[in-house]
Motif scaffolding. Structure first.
Motif, PDB file in Angstrom:
ATOM      1  N   THR A  13       0.824  -1.395  -0.092  1.00 47.77           N
ATOM      2  CA  THR A  13      -0.130  -0.022   0.005  1.00 47.77           C
ATOM      3  C   THR A  13       0.969   1.240  -0.156  1.00 47.77           C
ATOM      4  O   THR A  13       1.638   1.442   0.841  1.00 47.77           O
ATOM      5  CB  THR A  13      -0.815   0.125   1.296  1.00 47.77           C
ATOM      6  N   PRO A  14       0.829   2.002  -1.039  1.00 46.71           N
ATOM      7  CA  PRO A  14       1.630   3.152  -1.338  1.00 46.71           C
ATOM      8  C   PRO A  14       1.336   4.261   0.108  1.00 46.71           C
ATOM      9  O   PRO A  14       0.046   4.222   0.382  1.00 46.71           O
ATOM     10  CB  PRO A  14       1.307   3.700  -2.516  1.00 46.71           C
ATOM     11  N   VAL A  15       1.952   5.027   0.573  1.00 52.34           N
ATOM     12  CA  VAL A  15       1.634   6.256   1.501  1.00 52.34           C
ATOM     13  C   VAL A  15       0.816   7.190   0.714  1.00 52.34           C
ATOM     14  O   VAL A  15       1.431   7.546  -0.519  1.00 52.34           O
ATOM     15  CB  VAL A  15       2.872   6.451   2.216  1.00 52.34           C
ATOM     16  N   SER A  16      -0.181   7.723   1.210  1.00 51.47           N
ATOM     17  CA  SER A  16      -0.844   8.639   0.721  1.00 51.47           C
ATOM     18  C   SER A  16      -0.665  10.046   1.178  1.00 51.47           C
ATOM     19  O   SER A  16      -0.403  10.127   2.529  1.00 51.47           O
ATOM     20  CB  SER A  16      -2.408   8.270   0.864  1.00 51.47           C
ATOM     21  N   PHE A  17      -0.660  11.129   0.355  1.00 54.89           N
ATOM     22  CA  PHE A  17      -0.666  12.318   0.680  1.00 54.89           C
ATOM     23  C   PHE A  17      -1.644  13.188   0.079  1.00 54.89           C
ATOM     24  O   PHE A  17      -1.457  13.782  -1.129  1.00 54.89           O
ATOM     25  CB  PHE A  17       0.815  12.998   0.243  1.00 54.89           C
ATOM     26  N   PRO A  18      -2.963  13.072   0.318  1.00 52.66           N
ATOM     27  CA  PRO A  18      -4.139  13.627  -0.521  1.00 52.66           C
ATOM     28  C   PRO A  18      -4.018  15.295  -0.195  1.00 52.66           C
ATOM     29  O   PRO A  18      -3.746  15.691   0.785  1.00 52.66           O
ATOM     30  CB  PRO A  18      -5.185  13.048  -0.001  1.00 52.66           C
ATOM     31  N   ASP A  19      -4.464  15.992  -1.327  1.00 51.33           N
ATOM     32  CA  ASP A  19      -4.483  17.315  -1.098  1.00 51.33           C
ATOM     33  C   ASP A  19      -6.013  17.565  -0.479  1.00 51.33           C
ATOM     34  O   ASP A  19      -7.031  17.589  -1.129  1.00 51.33           O
ATOM     35  CB  ASP A  19      -4.581  17.987  -2.492  1.00 51.33           C
ATOM     36  N   LEU A  20      -5.958  18.247   0.599  1.00 49.32           N
ATOM     37  CA  LEU A  20      -7.277  18.041   1.410  1.00 49.32           C
ATOM     38  C   LEU A  20      -8.326  19.091   0.976  1.00 49.32           C
ATOM     39  O   LEU A  20      -9.340  19.410   1.254  1.00 49.32           O
ATOM     40  CB  LEU A  20      -7.169  18.317   3.065  1.00 49.32           C
ATOM     41  N   GLU A  21      -7.759  20.097  -0.029  1.00 49.60           N
ATOM     42  CA  GLU A  21      -8.545  21.340  -0.288  1.00 49.60           C
ATOM     43  C   GLU A  21      -9.283  20.611  -1.722  1.00 49.60           C
ATOM     44  O   GLU A  21     -10.458  21.302  -2.042  1.00 49.60           O
ATOM     45  CB  GLU A  21      -7.565  22.473  -0.913  1.00 49.60           C
ATOM     46  N   LYS A  22      -8.762  19.626  -2.055  1.00 49.21           N
ATOM     47  CA  LYS A  22      -9.419  19.087  -3.676  1.00 49.21           C
ATOM     48  C   LYS A  22     -10.047  17.682  -3.398  1.00 49.21           C
ATOM     49  O   LYS A  22     -10.993  17.324  -3.893  1.00 49.21           O
ATOM     50  CB  LYS A  22      -8.358  19.159  -4.577  1.00 49.21           C
ATOM     51  N   VAL A  23      -9.569  17.173  -2.186  1.00 44.18           N
ATOM     52  CA  VAL A  23     -10.200  15.784  -1.816  1.00 44.18           C
ATOM     53  C   VAL A  23     -11.070  15.826  -0.767  1.00 44.18           C
ATOM     54  O   VAL A  23     -10.847  16.045   0.394  1.00 44.18           O
ATOM     55  CB  VAL A  23      -8.915  14.702  -1.808  1.00 44.18           C
ATOM     56  N   PRO A  24     -12.454  15.221  -0.838  1.00 43.63           N
ATOM     57  CA  PRO A  24     -13.461  15.173  -0.131  1.00 43.63           C
ATOM     58  C   PRO A  24     -12.877  14.405   1.348  1.00 43.63           C
ATOM     59  O   PRO A  24     -12.303  13.269   0.773  1.00 43.63           O
ATOM     60  CB  PRO A  24     -14.617  14.740  -0.544  1.00 43.63           C
ATOM     61  N   GLU A  25     -13.016  14.537   2.279  1.00 41.73           N
ATOM     62  CA  GLU A  25     -12.599  13.811   3.622  1.00 41.73           C
ATOM     63  C   GLU A  25     -12.948  12.429   3.537  1.00 41.73           C
ATOM     64  O   GLU A  25     -12.305  11.567   3.911  1.00 41.73           O
ATOM     65  CB  GLU A  25     -13.001  14.617   4.841  1.00 41.73           C
ATOM     66  N   ILE A  26     -14.256  12.019   3.041  1.00 39.83           N
ATOM     67  CA  ILE A  26     -14.661  10.725   3.160  1.00 39.83           C
ATOM     68  C   ILE A  26     -13.804   9.914   2.220  1.00 39.83           C
ATOM     69  O   ILE A  26     -13.525   8.501   2.870  1.00 39.83           O
ATOM     70  CB  ILE A  26     -16.181  10.604   2.671  1.00 39.83           C
ATOM     71  N   PHE A  27     -13.232  10.372   1.094  1.00 41.57           N
ATOM     72  CA  PHE A  27     -12.178   9.511   0.287  1.00 41.57           C
ATOM     73  C   PHE A  27     -11.086   9.092   1.051  1.00 41.57           C
ATOM     74  O   PHE A  27     -10.364   7.986   0.936  1.00 41.57           O
ATOM     75  CB  PHE A  27     -11.807  10.372  -1.024  1.00 41.57           C
ATOM     76  N   THR A  28     -10.410  10.029   1.895  1.00 45.27           N
ATOM     77  CA  THR A  28      -9.343   9.966   2.619  1.00 45.27           C
ATOM     78  C   THR A  28      -9.571   8.822   3.427  1.00 45.27           C
ATOM     79  O   THR A  28      -8.458   7.982   4.153  1.00 45.27           O
ATOM     80  CB  THR A  28      -8.734  10.835   3.245  1.00 45.27           C
ATOM     81  N   ARG A  29     -10.842   8.455   4.023  1.00 43.83           N
ATOM     82  CA  ARG A  29     -11.385   7.654   5.104  1.00 43.83           C
ATOM     83  C   ARG A  29     -11.308   6.210   4.416  1.00 43.83           C
ATOM     84  O   ARG A  29     -11.318   5.099   5.270  1.00 43.83           O
ATOM     85  CB  ARG A  29     -12.430   7.981   5.692  1.00 43.83           C
ATOM     86  N   HIS A  30     -11.012   5.992   3.096  1.00 40.07           N
ATOM     87  CA  HIS A  30     -11.034   4.838   2.485  1.00 40.07           C
ATOM     88  C   HIS A  30      -9.777   4.402   2.051  1.00 40.07           C
ATOM     89  O   HIS A  30      -9.503   3.280   1.491  1.00 40.07           O
ATOM     90  CB  HIS A  30     -11.946   4.655   1.156  1.00 40.07           C
ATOM     91  N   ILE A  31      -8.484   5.010   2.322  1.00 39.71           N
ATOM     92  CA  ILE A  31      -7.402   4.762   2.117  1.00 39.71           C
ATOM     93  C   ILE A  31      -6.778   3.436   2.648  1.00 39.71           C
ATOM     94  O   ILE A  31      -6.929   3.174   3.856  1.00 39.71           O
ATOM     95  CB  ILE A  31      -6.272   5.906   2.223  1.00 39.71           C
ATOM     96  N   GLY A  32      -6.099   2.646   1.956  1.00 41.98           N
ATOM     97  CA  GLY A  32      -5.676   1.439   2.597  1.00 41.98           C
ATOM     98  C   GLY A  32      -6.083   0.213   1.630  1.00 41.98           C
ATOM     99  O   GLY A  32      -6.452   0.368   0.525  1.00 41.98           O
ATOM    100  N   THR A  33      -5.918  -1.094   2.205  1.00 42.81           N
ATOM    101  CA  THR A  33      -6.389  -2.206   1.636  1.00 42.81           C
ATOM    102  C   THR A  33      -7.505  -2.772   2.336  1.00 42.81           C
ATOM    103  O   THR A  33      -7.670  -3.083   3.502  1.00 42.81           O
ATOM    104  CB  THR A  33      -5.261  -3.220   1.581  1.00 42.81           C
ATOM    105  N   TRP A  34      -8.541  -3.001   1.447  1.00 42.63           N
ATOM    106  CA  TRP A  34      -9.894  -3.704   2.103  1.00 42.63           C
ATOM    107  C   TRP A  34     -10.021  -4.973   1.299  1.00 42.63           C
ATOM    108  O   TRP A  34      -9.277  -5.133   0.202  1.00 42.63           O
ATOM    109  CB  TRP A  34     -10.887  -2.783   1.515  1.00 42.63           C
TER     110      TRP A  34
END
Length: 164
Positions: A13-34
């Motif tokens: 799983t690559p480490v993520s660095f989302p741009d929180l001004e462009k990426v809705p917070e809900i998407f950041t909560r799905h980062i990882g492996t499911w």
């Protein structure tokens, strides 16, 4: 922070660095492996088939990445890769796995995302309309309406847990 990937259970799983001004917070909560088991039903809700899958998601800036790995009962495997970009807080996806694949996903509120995609497979236009509910930080449920050439083809659903 390091850009080094995280390795768990032989999955990278690559480490993520989302741009929180462009990426809705809900998407950041799905980062990882499911991981979970897909269950597909016919148009009357009767069991059709099932298969296991895992999904790895990471976000760099406003760039979204997802790798799906499927394992079928006959032992065969399939990997699909998706990439996208957030535009006006809506995720627009494409895939090198399908030349005509297109999808959008958006924050529907209340810990829920909606997703709609189209692809052509075996000369059939397939449309997926999906609701993804994040029940808690490590458990989500997806339910999908499937259409083939504009006709309802059944439902699929999956309960997923995030790998530690």
């Amino acid at each position: 922070m390091s850009n080094n990937p995280v390795i768990r259970d032989n999955l990278v799983t690559p480490v993520s660095f989302p741009d929180l001004e462009k990426v809705p917070e809900i998407f950041t909560r799905h980062i990882g492996t499911w991981q979970g088991e897909f269950i597909k039903t016919d148009t009357r809700g009767h069991f059709d088939r099932s298969f296991f899958a895992n999904f790895t998601i990471w976000i760099q800036g406003n760039q979204y990445h997802q790798v799906n790995n499927y394992e079928y009962s006959d032992g065969s495997r399939l990997q699909l890769k998706f990439q996208g970009e957030f535009e006006e807080r809506i995720l627009k996806l494409s895939s090198g796995s399908y030349s005509d694949f297109s999808a959008i996903a958006w924050d529907a509120g209340q810990d829920t995302m909606c997703y709609r995609s189209n692809k052509t497979q075996d000369n059939t236009l397939i449309t997926f309309v999906e609701i993804i509910t994040l029940v808690d930080e490590n458990y989500r449920v997806r339910s999908t309406q499937v259409f083939k050439n504009g006709f309802f083809d059944g439902l699929s659903f999956i309960e997923e847990t995030r790998l530690p």
